[in-house]
Design a protein around this motif. Sequence first.
Motif, PDB file in Angstrom:
ATOM      1  N   LYS A 124      78.124  24.337  12.668  1.00 60.29           N
ATOM      2  CA  LYS A 124      77.872  25.198  11.499  1.00 60.29           C
ATOM      3  C   LYS A 124      77.898  24.428  10.181  1.00 60.29           C
ATOM      4  CE  LYS A 124      79.050  29.545  13.590  1.00 60.29           C
ATOM      5  NZ  LYS A 124      80.085  30.532  13.891  1.00 60.29           N
ATOM      6  N   HIS A 125      78.665  23.319  10.141  1.00 57.09           N
ATOM      7  CA  HIS A 125      78.828  22.591   8.862  1.00 57.09           C
ATOM      8  C   HIS A 125      78.215  21.188   8.887  1.00 57.09           C
ATOM      9  CE1 HIS A 125      81.639  25.600   7.168  1.00 57.09           C
ATOM     10  NE2 HIS A 125      81.922  25.790   8.441  1.00 57.09           N
ATOM     11  N   LEU A 126      77.957  20.670  10.077  1.00 61.12           N
ATOM     12  CA  LEU A 126      77.414  19.323  10.276  1.00 61.12           C
ATOM     13  C   LEU A 126      78.098  18.243   9.416  1.00 61.12           C
ATOM     14  CD1 LEU A 126      73.612  20.227  10.614  1.00 61.12           C
ATOM     15  CD2 LEU A 126      75.255  19.721  12.445  1.00 61.12           C
ATOM     16  N   PRO A 127      79.430  18.192   9.441  1.00 62.30           N
ATOM     17  CA  PRO A 127      80.107  17.131   8.682  1.00 62.30           C
ATOM     18  C   PRO A 127      79.783  15.768   9.297  1.00 62.30           C
ATOM     19  CG  PRO A 127      81.668  18.220  10.136  1.00 62.30           C
ATOM     20  CD  PRO A 127      80.373  18.977  10.257  1.00 62.30           C
ATOM     21  N   LYS A 128      79.502  14.799   8.430  1.00 59.66           N
ATOM     22  CA  LYS A 128      79.127  13.470   8.956  1.00 59.66           C
ATOM     23  C   LYS A 128      80.364  12.663   9.359  1.00 59.66           C
ATOM     24  CE  LYS A 128      74.680  12.793   6.760  1.00 59.66           C
ATOM     25  NZ  LYS A 128      74.539  13.880   5.783  1.00 59.66           N
ATOM     26  N   ASN A 129      81.554  13.229   9.104  1.00 53.49           N
ATOM     27  CA  ASN A 129      82.786  12.464   9.353  1.00 53.49           C
ATOM     28  C   ASN A 129      83.585  13.031  10.524  1.00 53.49           C
ATOM     29  OD1 ASN A 129      83.335  14.801   7.850  1.00 53.49           O
ATOM     30  ND2 ASN A 129      85.216  13.936   6.981  1.00 53.49           N
ATOM     31  N   LEU A 130      82.920  13.748  11.464  1.00 59.08           N
ATOM     32  CA  LEU A 130      83.673  14.332  12.583  1.00 59.08           C
ATOM     33  C   LEU A 130      83.070  13.966  13.941  1.00 59.08           C
ATOM     34  CD1 LEU A 130      85.852  16.211  13.748  1.00 59.08           C
ATOM     35  CD2 LEU A 130      84.268  18.121  13.426  1.00 59.08           C
ATOM     36  N   PHE A 131      83.935  13.488  14.839  1.00 62.13           N
ATOM     37  CA  PHE A 131      83.568  13.192  16.223  1.00 62.13           C
ATOM     38  C   PHE A 131      84.644  13.788  17.115  1.00 62.13           C
ATOM     39  CE2 PHE A 131      81.680  10.076  13.484  1.00 62.13           C
ATOM     40  CZ  PHE A 131      80.360  10.091  13.916  1.00 62.13           C
ATOM     41  N   LEU A 140      79.913  14.876  19.945  1.00 62.55           N
ATOM     42  CA  LEU A 140      80.664  14.521  21.157  1.00 62.55           C
ATOM     43  C   LEU A 140      80.629  13.015  21.418  1.00 62.55           C
ATOM     44  CD1 LEU A 140      79.522  17.373  23.568  1.00 62.55           C
ATOM     45  CD2 LEU A 140      81.488  17.331  22.029  1.00 62.55           C
ATOM     46  N   VAL A 141      81.786  12.460  21.736  1.00 65.90           N
ATOM     47  CA  VAL A 141      81.825  11.017  22.012  1.00 65.90           C
ATOM     48  C   VAL A 141      82.443  10.746  23.377  1.00 65.90           C
ATOM     49  CG1 VAL A 141      81.910  10.365  19.568  1.00 65.90           C
ATOM     50  CG2 VAL A 141      84.065  10.660  20.817  1.00 65.90           C
ATOM     51  N   GLU A 142      82.131   9.566  23.899  1.00 70.70           N
ATOM     52  CA  GLU A 142      82.648   9.119  25.196  1.00 70.70           C
ATOM     53  C   GLU A 142      83.854   8.215  24.963  1.00 70.70           C
ATOM     54  OE1 GLU A 142      81.033   9.654  28.182  1.00 70.70           O
ATOM     55  OE2 GLU A 142      79.342  10.745  27.307  1.00 70.70           O
ATOM     56  N   LEU A 143      84.576   7.917  26.050  1.00 69.56           N
ATOM     57  CA  LEU A 143      85.665   6.937  25.968  1.00 69.56           C
ATOM     58  C   LEU A 143      85.079   5.611  25.486  1.00 69.56           C
ATOM     59  CD1 LEU A 143      87.589   7.509  29.333  1.00 69.56           C
ATOM     60  CD2 LEU A 143      88.256   8.264  27.062  1.00 69.56           C
ATOM     61  N   GLY A 144      85.780   4.939  24.606  1.00 70.59           N
ATOM     62  CA  GLY A 144      85.324   3.627  24.133  1.00 70.59           C
ATOM     63  C   GLY A 144      84.360   3.699  22.975  1.00 70.59           C
ATOM     64  N   TYR A 145      84.139   4.907  22.449  1.00 71.57           N
ATOM     65  CA  TYR A 145      83.214   5.071  21.305  1.00 71.57           C
ATOM     66  C   TYR A 145      83.760   4.348  20.059  1.00 71.57           C
ATOM     67  CZ  TYR A 145      81.063   7.303  17.282  1.00 71.57           C
ATOM     68  OH  TYR A 145      80.431   7.519  16.086  1.00 71.57           O
ATOM     69  N   VAL A 146      82.858   3.704  19.332  1.00 72.16           N
ATOM     70  CA  VAL A 146      83.257   3.052  18.071  1.00 72.16           C
ATOM     71  C   VAL A 146      82.345   3.588  16.959  1.00 72.16           C
ATOM     72  CG1 VAL A 146      83.542   0.844  16.862  1.00 72.16           C
ATOM     73  CG2 VAL A 146      83.897   0.947  19.336  1.00 72.16           C
ATOM     74  N   ILE A 149      86.669   9.051   8.458  1.00 70.70           N
ATOM     75  CA  ILE A 149      86.013   9.464   9.705  1.00 70.70           C
ATOM     76  C   ILE A 149      87.108   9.991  10.631  1.00 70.70           C
ATOM     77  CG2 ILE A 149      84.811   8.619  11.784  1.00 70.70           C
ATOM     78  CD1 ILE A 149      83.011   8.464   9.347  1.00 70.70           C
ATOM     79  N   PHE A 150      86.957  11.214  11.113  1.00 64.84           N
ATOM     80  CA  PHE A 150      87.955  11.796  12.025  1.00 64.84           C
ATOM     81  C   PHE A 150      87.405  11.795  13.453  1.00 64.84           C
ATOM     82  CE2 PHE A 150      89.331  13.647   8.047  1.00 64.84           C
ATOM     83  CZ  PHE A 150      90.706  13.758   8.177  1.00 64.84           C
ATOM     84  N   ILE A 151      88.251  11.339  14.385  1.00 70.78           N
ATOM     85  CA  ILE A 151      87.942  11.538  15.799  1.00 70.78           C
ATOM     86  C   ILE A 151      89.040  12.456  16.331  1.00 70.78           C
ATOM     87  CG2 ILE A 151      87.606  10.474  18.064  1.00 70.78           C
ATOM     88  CD1 ILE A 151      86.754   7.913  16.688  1.00 70.78           C
ATOM     89  N   GLY A 152      88.659  13.648  16.737  1.00 73.97           N
ATOM     90  CA  GLY A 152      89.635  14.619  17.243  1.00 73.97           C
ATOM     91  C   GLY A 152      89.630  14.610  18.764  1.00 73.97           C
ATOM     92  N   VAL A 153      90.836  14.505  19.346  1.00 76.05           N
ATOM     93  CA  VAL A 153      90.957  14.481  20.803  1.00 76.05           C
ATOM     94  C   VAL A 153      91.821  15.665  21.242  1.00 76.05           C
ATOM     95  CG1 VAL A 153      91.748  13.124  22.791  1.00 76.05           C
ATOM     96  CG2 VAL A 153      90.755  11.964  20.817  1.00 76.05           C
ATOM     97  N   GLU A 154      91.270  16.513  22.078  1.00 72.06           N
ATOM     98  CA  GLU A 154      91.993  17.735  22.467  1.00 72.06           C
ATOM     99  C   GLU A 154      91.539  18.173  23.870  1.00 72.06           C
ATOM    100  OE1 GLU A 154      94.488  20.077  21.004  1.00 72.06           O
ATOM    101  OE2 GLU A 154      94.164  20.541  23.085  1.00 72.06           O
ATOM    102  N   PRO A 155      92.509  18.346  24.800  1.00 69.20           N
ATOM    103  CA  PRO A 155      92.124  18.801  26.141  1.00 69.20           C
ATOM    104  C   PRO A 155      91.924  20.317  26.242  1.00 69.20           C
ATOM    105  CG  PRO A 155      94.465  18.202  26.094  1.00 69.20           C
ATOM    106  CD  PRO A 155      93.930  17.952  24.723  1.00 69.20           C
ATOM    107  N   TYR A 156      92.494  21.083  25.303  1.00 70.91           N
ATOM    108  CA  TYR A 156      92.473  22.552  25.347  1.00 70.91           C
ATOM    109  C   TYR A 156      91.054  23.051  25.041  1.00 70.91           C
ATOM    110  CZ  TYR A 156      93.681  27.127  23.116  1.00 70.91           C
ATOM    111  OH  TYR A 156      93.743  28.431  22.711  1.00 70.91           O
ATOM    112  N   LYS A 157      90.419  23.641  26.074  1.00 79.00           N
ATOM    113  CA  LYS A 157      88.984  23.958  26.002  1.00 79.00           C
ATOM    114  C   LYS A 157      88.622  24.914  24.861  1.00 79.00           C
ATOM    115  CE  LYS A 157      87.318  22.040  29.892  1.00 79.00           C
ATOM    116  NZ  LYS A 157      86.584  20.808  29.716  1.00 79.00           N
ATOM    117  N   LYS A 158      89.449  25.956  24.680  1.00 78.46           N
ATOM    118  CA  LYS A 158      89.096  26.965  23.679  1.00 78.46           C
ATOM    119  C   LYS A 158      89.107  26.353  22.265  1.00 78.46           C
ATOM    120  CE  LYS A 158      89.968  31.794  22.649  1.00 78.46           C
ATOM    121  NZ  LYS A 158      88.694  32.311  23.148  1.00 78.46           N
TER     122      LYS A 158
END
Length: 205
Positions: free
Chosen positions: A83-90, A27-33, A63-72
């Motif tokens: 489950k996979h702990l990918p090092k390239n996902l935020f 999980l990242v916050e606004l302004g994350y680098v 490195i992927f940063i995925g932004v999505e408002p849809y909770k589900k």
Amino acid sequence: MIRTYSSRAGRLSDTNRKYLDLSSKCLVELGYVPKSARPCALDIGFGDAKSFSEDVLVNQDIIFIGVEPYKKGFARAVEFYEKHLPKNLFLYNGCSIGYLKAAKQRFNFIRIHFPDPWPKKKHAKRRLISKEFLQLLSKRIVKKGQVQIVTDSAIYQDHIEEVIKAQDSLVLAENSFPISYKVSTFHDKGLKKGHTIKEYNLAKI
Ligand SMILES: C[S@@+](CC[C@H](N)C(=O)[O-])C[C@H]1O[C@@H](n2cnc3c(N)ncnc32)[C@H](O)[C@@H]1O
């Protein structure tokens, strides 16, 4: 600000709630680098996270940063991460416009796959892709960065083509977008309906 997404939360299961409540490391916050030197892709509106998760595993050099408002969908992406702990996902749970405005980095790639088309005229203002949005994207990509928009909606294709013509910060790119993608849920729906899928690959002038 007019919202580009519907307020549907989808019925959240206990598993969804468990992952939404988790202080996951992705999980990242606004302004994350990101600290990594690998190229960074912003994925806007990954929906149910099914194809997005596969894309993250296949493209480990990004490195992927995925932004999505849809909770589900967001809960499913967090579950995938745990489950996979990918090092390239935020992941960021919210609106991409706010995320982009607050961004303290420039992205190498930004992709928007099957944005909500809001096909009715009275809802057209809710469409994410607008002249102003493309200008914002252009400010947030690196010099040779690229933006990819994919849609099966003929109405939205006409709209996107008009919007591209109406601004001069992004143009149709000559080279292809370098990140592979699997057929997503909305892509599959479009194919089953016999829709023509169009891909717009844009580059900064
Ligand atoms: C039609 S779905 C497509 C989902 C997925 N990309 C796919 O191809 O199956 C569009 C998604 O965009 C998300 N969305 C809408 N407005 C958004 C915004 N301002 N920022 C980020 N995501 C947004 C919606 O919540 C929804 O999940």
